[in-house]
Design an enzyme around this catalytic site. Structure first.
Site, PDB file in Angstrom:
ATOM      1  N   GLY A 108       0.803  -1.285   0.113  1.00 58.49           N
ATOM      2  CA  GLY A 108      -0.078  -0.043  -0.082  1.00 58.49           C
ATOM      3  C   GLY A 108       0.952   1.269  -0.161  1.00 58.49           C
ATOM      4  N   ASN A 109       0.390   2.522   0.055  1.00 57.93           N
ATOM      5  CA  ASN A 109       0.982   3.517   0.248  1.00 57.93           C
ATOM      6  C   ASN A 109       0.333   4.423   1.154  1.00 57.93           C
ATOM      7  OD1 ASN A 109      -1.049   5.307  -1.032  1.00 57.93           O
ATOM      8  ND2 ASN A 109      -0.728   3.791  -2.635  1.00 57.93           N
TER       9      ASN A 109
END
Ligand code: CTP
Length: 414
Positions: free
Chosen positions: A211-212
């Site tokens: 993810g980020n």
């Protein structure tokens, strides 16, 4: 610091105005509360006085020597009425002055924001519909109520918009004149606006993902701003944990693949699309159905494949959305370098506008403010260093600018 006058009309949602008042005070604003007589049946004077730290008046007859019925309206930077009941809307539309709040509404020269709350039947009654139309025509900003559970067993449009939405609407109205004009004229009325927000998750196994750090705040601010300007808004929310605006349709997605499918479907008949989400560029070539186990001391090598470039795909789809806006999060050394990267990206993606921001040092993710440069194929359209709500309005202004050029008669384009 601004002077906010918070009017509270007599509805059960009056208690939610306490939260709004607290938010305004925490923001450093000076808030004067003017409840109607009936509002005090729901929340008493002592609560308003304690929360605002200021005297609370309902009638024009208290402290007459201070002429409060004229002064309070004249001195305010913003008037917010929450909740605005059917009766308050009727009295305001009729120009009545039968208590302190309606006097304030007649003397205020600043933006006036009303957040309605009532039963669905009352909101849809032709009398209320006409009153809202009259108020909007005169420049009063009447938010659309939220759709959901009302007092009692029924549900439908009529809930007070979420205090968070009212707070953000108020913040943008304190921002600048251009924003106030866009909101007052409801310049997105009749248009479909699709916004993506958040960061996608690419599953590695049932419990892990790639993810980020995108918080989704800029996308949420865009969705709120577009709804406030009268747009019909759909928000594709990728793992957004913050509350979503109450007056927009929310489609929740997890991965870049999901986001791509939703955006392609929604963009088809959209007038404006803003890709504010941060989709993962890579996804595991194979996602394990069971939790990946450690293999002794050995590390783990992941094979990744590229995901769909959603922005480039919707920009080349037919039919294509009217105006497509992309974002460019870059780590650039200088404004010139940022611009150069932005130009190349805009050409690669095929969108109409690109909102460039420099994320060197993680300056933007999760922050309340944002510094952006908006470019089209040829030039810088606007620059803004401001609160994400105000930045959202500048992006919508730029998108409307492109739309106006697209719809200009051929002869004028020469
Ligand atoms: N974007 C997209 N689909 C992807 C990746 C990005 O639609 N798979 C969109 C983003 O929402 C944003 C724009 O493309 O509006 C630019 O995102 P950015 O991360 O800056 O660019 P990338 O395409 O990832 O390019 P690079 O990382 O190579 O600079």
């Amino acid at each position: 610091m601004s002077r906010i006058l918070l009017g509270v009309a007599g509805g059960i949602a009056a208690y939610k105005a306490c939260e709004l008042l607290r938010r305004f005070s925490e923001g450093g604003h000076e808030v004067t509360v003017v409840p109607t007589r009936n509002a005090l049946t729901f929340v008493g004077e002592a609560t308003w006085a304690a929360l605002s730290g200021r005297p609370v008046r309902t009638e024009v007859w208290s402290d007459v020597h201070e002429v409060p019925h004229v002064r309070l309206g004249q001195e305010a930077d913003l008037v917010v009425v929450a909740p605005a009941t059917a009766d308050l809307l009727a009295r305001a539309a009729g120009g009545r002055a039968d208590d302190l709040l309606t006097n304030v509404l007649l003397t205020a020269r600043c933006p006036v924001l009303m957040a309605p709350a009532m039963h669905t039947e009352m909101w849809r009654h032709p009398a209320t519909v006409a009153n809202v139309a009259t108020l909007r025509e005169r420049g009063t900003i009447v938010m659309d109520p939220a759709d959901g559970r009302l007092t009692g067993a029924d549900s439908g449009p009529g809930r007070l918009p979420d205090p968070d939405d009212i707070h953000q609407a108020a913040s943008s109205l304190l921002g600048d004149d251009a924003t106030v004009t866009g909101v007052r004229t409801r310049d997105l009325a009749g248009l479909k606006v699709v916004v993506s927000a958040g960061g996608t998750h690419e599953a590695l196994d049932p419990v892990r993902f790639l993810g980020n750090a995108s918080s989704g705040r800029q996308g949420l601010a865009l969705a709120r701003a577009a709804a406030l300007r009268g747009g019909r808004v759909t928000l594709a929310a990728a793992n957004v944990s913050e509350p979503t605006p109450s007056s927009v349709e929310v489609r929740r997605v997890v991965s870049t693949g999901d986001l791509g499918a939703v955006m392609r479907e929604e963009a088809r008949d959209a007038d404006i699309v803003v890709m504010a989400a941060a989709p993962a560029d890579f996804t595991p070539a194979a996602s394990s159905q069971t939790k990946l186990k450690k293999q002794g001391d050995a590390g783990l090598t992941l094979e990744l494949r590229q995901t769909m470039d959603v922005l480039a795909t919707i920009s080349s789809d037919h039919p294509r959305a009217g105006v497509i806006v992309g974002f460019a999060a870059e780590t650039a050394e200088s404004p010139e370098a940022l611009l150069e990267l932005g130009r190349a990206k805009l050409a690669r993606k095929g969108c109409d506008l690109l909102v460039c921001n420099n994320v060197s040092g993680g300056a933007v993710f999760g922050a309340a403010g944002n510094a952006v440069t908006i470019i089209d194929r040829d030039r810088i359209v606007a620059s803004a260093t401001a609160d994400k709500n105000v930045v959202a309005h500048r992006i919508l202004d730029a998108a409307l600018g492109v739309r106006a050029r697209q719809h200009r008669p051929a002869a004028e384009k020469e």
